[in-house]
Design a protein around this motif. Structure first.
Motif, PDB file in Angstrom:
ATOM      1  N   GLY A 295       0.731  -1.267  -0.011  1.00  0.00           N
ATOM      2  CA  GLY A 295      -0.118   0.057   0.094  1.00  0.00           C
ATOM      3  C   GLY A 295       0.951   1.107  -0.070  1.00  0.00           C
ATOM      4  O   GLY A 295       1.869   1.191   0.583  1.00  0.00           O
ATOM      5  N   THR A 296       0.338   2.422  -0.433  1.00  0.00           N
ATOM      6  CA  THR A 296       1.116   3.574  -0.240  1.00  0.00           C
ATOM      7  C   THR A 296       1.432   4.128   0.878  1.00  0.00           C
ATOM      8  O   THR A 296       2.718   4.524   0.799  1.00  0.00           O
ATOM      9  CB  THR A 296       0.276   4.648  -1.155  1.00  0.00           C
ATOM     10  N   GLY A 297       0.711   4.078   1.733  1.00  0.00           N
ATOM     11  CA  GLY A 297       1.225   4.258   3.375  1.00  0.00           C
ATOM     12  C   GLY A 297       2.318   3.681   3.676  1.00  0.00           C
ATOM     13  O   GLY A 297       3.126   3.794   4.220  1.00  0.00           O
ATOM     14  N   GLY A 298       1.899   2.159   3.542  1.00  0.00           N
ATOM     15  CA  GLY A 298       3.066   1.121   4.022  1.00  0.00           C
ATOM     16  C   GLY A 298       4.368   1.344   3.197  1.00  0.00           C
ATOM     17  O   GLY A 298       5.387   1.263   3.674  1.00  0.00           O
ATOM     18  N   GLY A 299       4.375   1.547   2.035  1.00  0.00           N
ATOM     19  CA  GLY A 299       5.299   1.808   1.356  1.00  0.00           C
ATOM     20  C   GLY A 299       6.332   3.037   1.852  1.00  0.00           C
ATOM     21  O   GLY A 299       7.407   3.156   1.845  1.00  0.00           O
ATOM     22  N   PHE A 300       5.469   4.134   2.005  1.00  0.00           N
ATOM     23  CA  PHE A 300       6.113   5.353   2.552  1.00  0.00           C
ATOM     24  C   PHE A 300       6.767   5.095   3.818  1.00  0.00           C
ATOM     25  O   PHE A 300       7.896   5.682   4.068  1.00  0.00           O
ATOM     26  CB  PHE A 300       5.029   6.541   2.336  1.00  0.00           C
ATOM     27  N   ALA A 301       6.260   4.412   4.561  1.00  0.00           N
ATOM     28  CA  ALA A 301       6.587   4.091   6.091  1.00  0.00           C
ATOM     29  C   ALA A 301       8.120   3.215   5.868  1.00  0.00           C
ATOM     30  O   ALA A 301       9.317   3.638   6.685  1.00  0.00           O
ATOM     31  CB  ALA A 301       5.810   3.052   6.765  1.00  0.00           C
TER      32      ALA A 301
ATOM     33  N   GLY B  18     -17.306  -2.350  -5.271  1.00  0.00           N
ATOM     34  CA  GLY B  18     -15.790  -1.988  -4.789  1.00  0.00           C
ATOM     35  C   GLY B  18     -15.081  -0.747  -5.518  1.00  0.00           C
ATOM     36  O   GLY B  18     -15.860  -0.332  -6.887  1.00  0.00           O
ATOM     37  N   TYR B  19     -14.160  -0.519  -5.481  1.00  0.00           N
ATOM     38  CA  TYR B  19     -13.355   0.467  -6.140  1.00  0.00           C
ATOM     39  C   TYR B  19     -11.837  -0.105  -6.232  1.00  0.00           C
ATOM     40  O   TYR B  19     -11.193  -0.351  -5.064  1.00  0.00           O
ATOM     41  CB  TYR B  19     -13.619   1.798  -5.830  1.00  0.00           C
ATOM     42  N   PHE B  20     -11.163   0.374  -7.106  1.00  0.00           N
ATOM     43  CA  PHE B  20      -9.661   0.056  -7.407  1.00  0.00           C
ATOM     44  C   PHE B  20      -9.182   0.942  -8.653  1.00  0.00           C
ATOM     45  O   PHE B  20      -9.969   1.529  -9.301  1.00  0.00           O
ATOM     46  CB  PHE B  20      -9.189  -1.150  -7.224  1.00  0.00           C
ATOM     47  N   GLY B  21      -8.017   0.527  -9.002  1.00  0.00           N
ATOM     48  CA  GLY B  21      -7.506   1.089 -10.059  1.00  0.00           C
ATOM     49  C   GLY B  21      -7.818   0.707 -11.583  1.00  0.00           C
ATOM     50  O   GLY B  21      -8.301  -0.525 -11.436  1.00  0.00           O
TER      51      GLY B  21
ATOM     52  N   THR C 212      -6.723   1.115   4.758  1.00  0.00           N
ATOM     53  CA  THR C 212      -6.319   2.171   5.086  1.00  0.00           C
ATOM     54  C   THR C 212      -4.875   2.759   4.743  1.00  0.00           C
ATOM     55  O   THR C 212      -4.482   3.809   4.786  1.00  0.00           O
ATOM     56  CB  THR C 212      -6.508   2.354   6.792  1.00  0.00           C
ATOM     57  N   ASP C 213      -3.942   1.771   4.290  1.00  0.00           N
ATOM     58  CA  ASP C 213      -2.570   1.856   4.051  1.00  0.00           C
ATOM     59  C   ASP C 213      -2.708   2.419   2.605  1.00  0.00           C
ATOM     60  O   ASP C 213      -1.472   2.962   1.988  1.00  0.00           O
ATOM     61  CB  ASP C 213      -1.756   0.691   4.380  1.00  0.00           C
ATOM     62  N   SER C 214      -3.711   2.294   1.834  1.00  0.00           N
ATOM     63  CA  SER C 214      -3.854   2.593   0.534  1.00  0.00           C
ATOM     64  C   SER C 214      -3.991   4.055   0.289  1.00  0.00           C
ATOM     65  O   SER C 214      -4.761   4.665   0.816  1.00  0.00           O
ATOM     66  CB  SER C 214      -5.036   1.704  -0.004  1.00  0.00           C
ATOM     67  N   GLY C 215      -3.166   4.411  -1.046  1.00  0.00           N
ATOM     68  CA  GLY C 215      -3.519   5.735  -1.422  1.00  0.00           C
ATOM     69  C   GLY C 215      -4.571   5.944  -2.185  1.00  0.00           C
ATOM     70  O   GLY C 215      -5.185   6.971  -2.284  1.00  0.00           O
ATOM     71  N   THR C 216      -5.050   4.612  -2.777  1.00  0.00           N
ATOM     72  CA  THR C 216      -6.477   4.729  -3.396  1.00  0.00           C
ATOM     73  C   THR C 216      -7.464   5.146  -2.256  1.00  0.00           C
ATOM     74  O   THR C 216      -8.327   5.790  -2.650  1.00  0.00           O
ATOM     75  CB  THR C 216      -6.521   3.633  -4.136  1.00  0.00           C
ATOM     76  N   PHE C 217      -7.417   4.341  -1.282  1.00  0.00           N
ATOM     77  CA  PHE C 217      -8.370   4.722  -0.223  1.00  0.00           C
ATOM     78  C   PHE C 217      -8.444   6.260   0.299  1.00  0.00           C
ATOM     79  O   PHE C 217      -9.462   6.885   0.302  1.00  0.00           O
ATOM     80  CB  PHE C 217      -8.188   3.734   1.060  1.00  0.00           C
TER      81      PHE C 217
ATOM     82  N   ASN D   2       6.478   3.310  -4.704  1.00  0.00           N
ATOM     83  CA  ASN D   2       5.208   3.430  -5.458  1.00  0.00           C
ATOM     84  C   ASN D   2       4.061   4.270  -4.831  1.00  0.00           C
ATOM     85  O   ASN D   2       3.575   3.655  -3.510  1.00  0.00           O
ATOM     86  CB  ASN D   2       4.854   2.221  -6.289  1.00  0.00           C
ATOM     87  N   ALA D   3       3.272   5.109  -5.568  1.00  0.00           N
ATOM     88  CA  ALA D   3       2.444   5.660  -4.837  1.00  0.00           C
ATOM     89  C   ALA D   3       1.243   6.306  -5.613  1.00  0.00           C
ATOM     90  O   ALA D   3       1.578   6.737  -6.796  1.00  0.00           O
ATOM     91  CB  ALA D   3       2.948   7.097  -4.041  1.00  0.00           C
ATOM     92  N   SER D   4      -0.051   6.030  -5.171  1.00  0.00           N
ATOM     93  CA  SER D   4      -1.154   6.294  -5.813  1.00  0.00           C
ATOM     94  C   SER D   4      -1.667   7.534  -5.356  1.00  0.00           C
ATOM     95  O   SER D   4      -2.872   8.114  -5.741  1.00  0.00           O
ATOM     96  CB  SER D   4      -2.152   5.090  -5.808  1.00  0.00           C
ATOM     97  N   ARG D   5      -0.970   8.321  -4.639  1.00  0.00           N
ATOM     98  CA  ARG D   5      -1.281   9.608  -4.248  1.00  0.00           C
ATOM     99  C   ARG D   5      -0.023  10.362  -3.941  1.00  0.00           C
ATOM    100  O   ARG D   5       1.235   9.759  -3.703  1.00  0.00           O
ATOM    101  CB  ARG D   5      -2.437   9.686  -3.020  1.00  0.00           C
TER     102      ARG D   5
END
Length: 347
Positions: free
Chosen positions: A79-85, A223-226, A179-184, A96-99
């Motif tokens: 996830g974007t948040g987990g990746g940034f951590a 649902g929703y995603f890329g 919640t770790d997802s940038g898409t969220f 990688n970041a979707s936001r």
């Protein structure tokens, strides 16, 4: 989850199925072609973050390793948040970041002395999907999506007919990134009005393939995603046209390019400034930008303009650190205009 994207026996792994099983199947010893860049046989590039951006970076990694023997690129999906951590802790070279990066993540990177170079690499259309057996949803408005997903909906908006009276009296089953997802983050900010503000009684996963499976198995699911995950599974999902105020528009490359789809957004990679000085990372990022116009549409996303890729390459070559997107809701944002700004938000 982390997987190693490899070229097996000198052949590119087929990119049309970026499922968990497919990712695991590509874990093997890298056997590529002769390296035109003569990179170190021990070179390893660690990448983690968004599952939305993953298919693009996976495709780039496959092609890159096919030309650079011995260079190993690992691509995680936390996830974007987990990746940034991990990135701000100095554990990865690229995130990688979707936001765009958040202020709190900027502070975390700064506290650890991690400077970064922010590069947009494609456009995505956040896609709302339902089961193909759903014969009542022809479109959804922002207001209806908010009714479904806002925090007050938890435990109260549980049937389809509570969203629109003409919908059936059937249970509303919801699937979304965690919640770790940038898409969220992007969805909640755009639809609900506050990043992270959402009902909690839905099935969550950082792996979009799990969300695909959930919606595909129930006619009452949404649902929703890329966009790429929808296009990869279009035979068992149905994309919902979205009305952002100017009438319903379906997600597609065309509606992203003509700026009519209301949930279009840029997606990113962030490169550690320290790691960018390593020859294998420099070569990988340059390869990424030089081949994006070909590889991005192959995996279901929309490439940026040549002008934007040129500006992004200049930012990388000059090692321009910081973010011009931090804190921005990227819906309808002019990527080229923002990238032309000098400086941006520096660390």
């Amino acid at each position: 989850m982390e997987c190693v994207v490899m070229v097996v026996n000198g052949l590119n792994i087929k990119r049309s199925g970026f499922t968990v099983a497919g990712a695991i199947a590509t874990t093997a010893a890298a056997v590529g072609l002769a390296s035109p860049l003569a990179l170190s046989q021990e070179a390893v590039i660690q990448i983690d973050g968004s599952s939305t951006v993953y298919p693009i970076t996976e495709a780039v990694a496959e092609e890159f390793m096919g030309q650079n023997r011995g260079t190993q690129v690992t691509v995680g999906i936390s996830g974007t948040g987990g990746g940034f951590a991990r990135f701000c802790n100095g554990e990865t070279a690229i995130s990688n970041a979707s936001r765009p990066i958040k202020s709190s993540e900027v502070e975390a990177c700064s506290a650890n002395g991690v400077e970064y170079i922010e590069l947009p690499i494609a456009y995505d259309a956040l896609t709302i999907v339902v089961n193909p057996d759903n014969d009542w949803v022809d479109s959804l408005s922002f207001a209806e999506l908010k009714t479904m997903w806002e925090p007050d909906a938890q435990g109260t908006i549980t049937n389809w007919n509570q969203v629109r009276s003409s919908f059936p009296d059937a249970p509303l089953e919801l699937y979304a990134p965690g919640t770790d997802s940038g898409t969220f983050d992007y969805f909640t900010e755009t639809i609900v009005g506050e990043s992270g503000a959402s009902r909690g009684d839905f099935t969550a996963s950082e792996d979009d393939n799990i969300l695909v499976q959930g919606v595909a198995q129930s006619e009452n699911a949404l649902g929703y995603f890329g966009l790429a995950y929808y296009e990869e599974n279009a035979d068992r999902l149905m994309a919902v046209p979205i009305d952002g105020g100017n009438g319903p528009v379906a997600p597609s490359a065309e509606t992203v390019e003509n700026e009519s789809y209301p949930l279009a957004r840029p997606i990113f990679i962030y490169i550690s400034a320290e790691a960018a000085e390593r020859p294998e990372v420099q070569a990988f990022v340059e390869f990424y930008l030089n081949n994006a116009t070909t590889l991005v549409p192959e995996v279901g996303y929309v490439p940026l303009s040549e002008e934007i890729y040129t500006i992004a390459a200049e930012r990388f070559q000059s090692r321009q650190v910081g973010s011009v997107f931090e804190g921005e809701n990227t819906t309808g944002v002019s990527v080229a205009d923002l990238l032309r700004l000098e400086g941006g938000t520096q660390q």
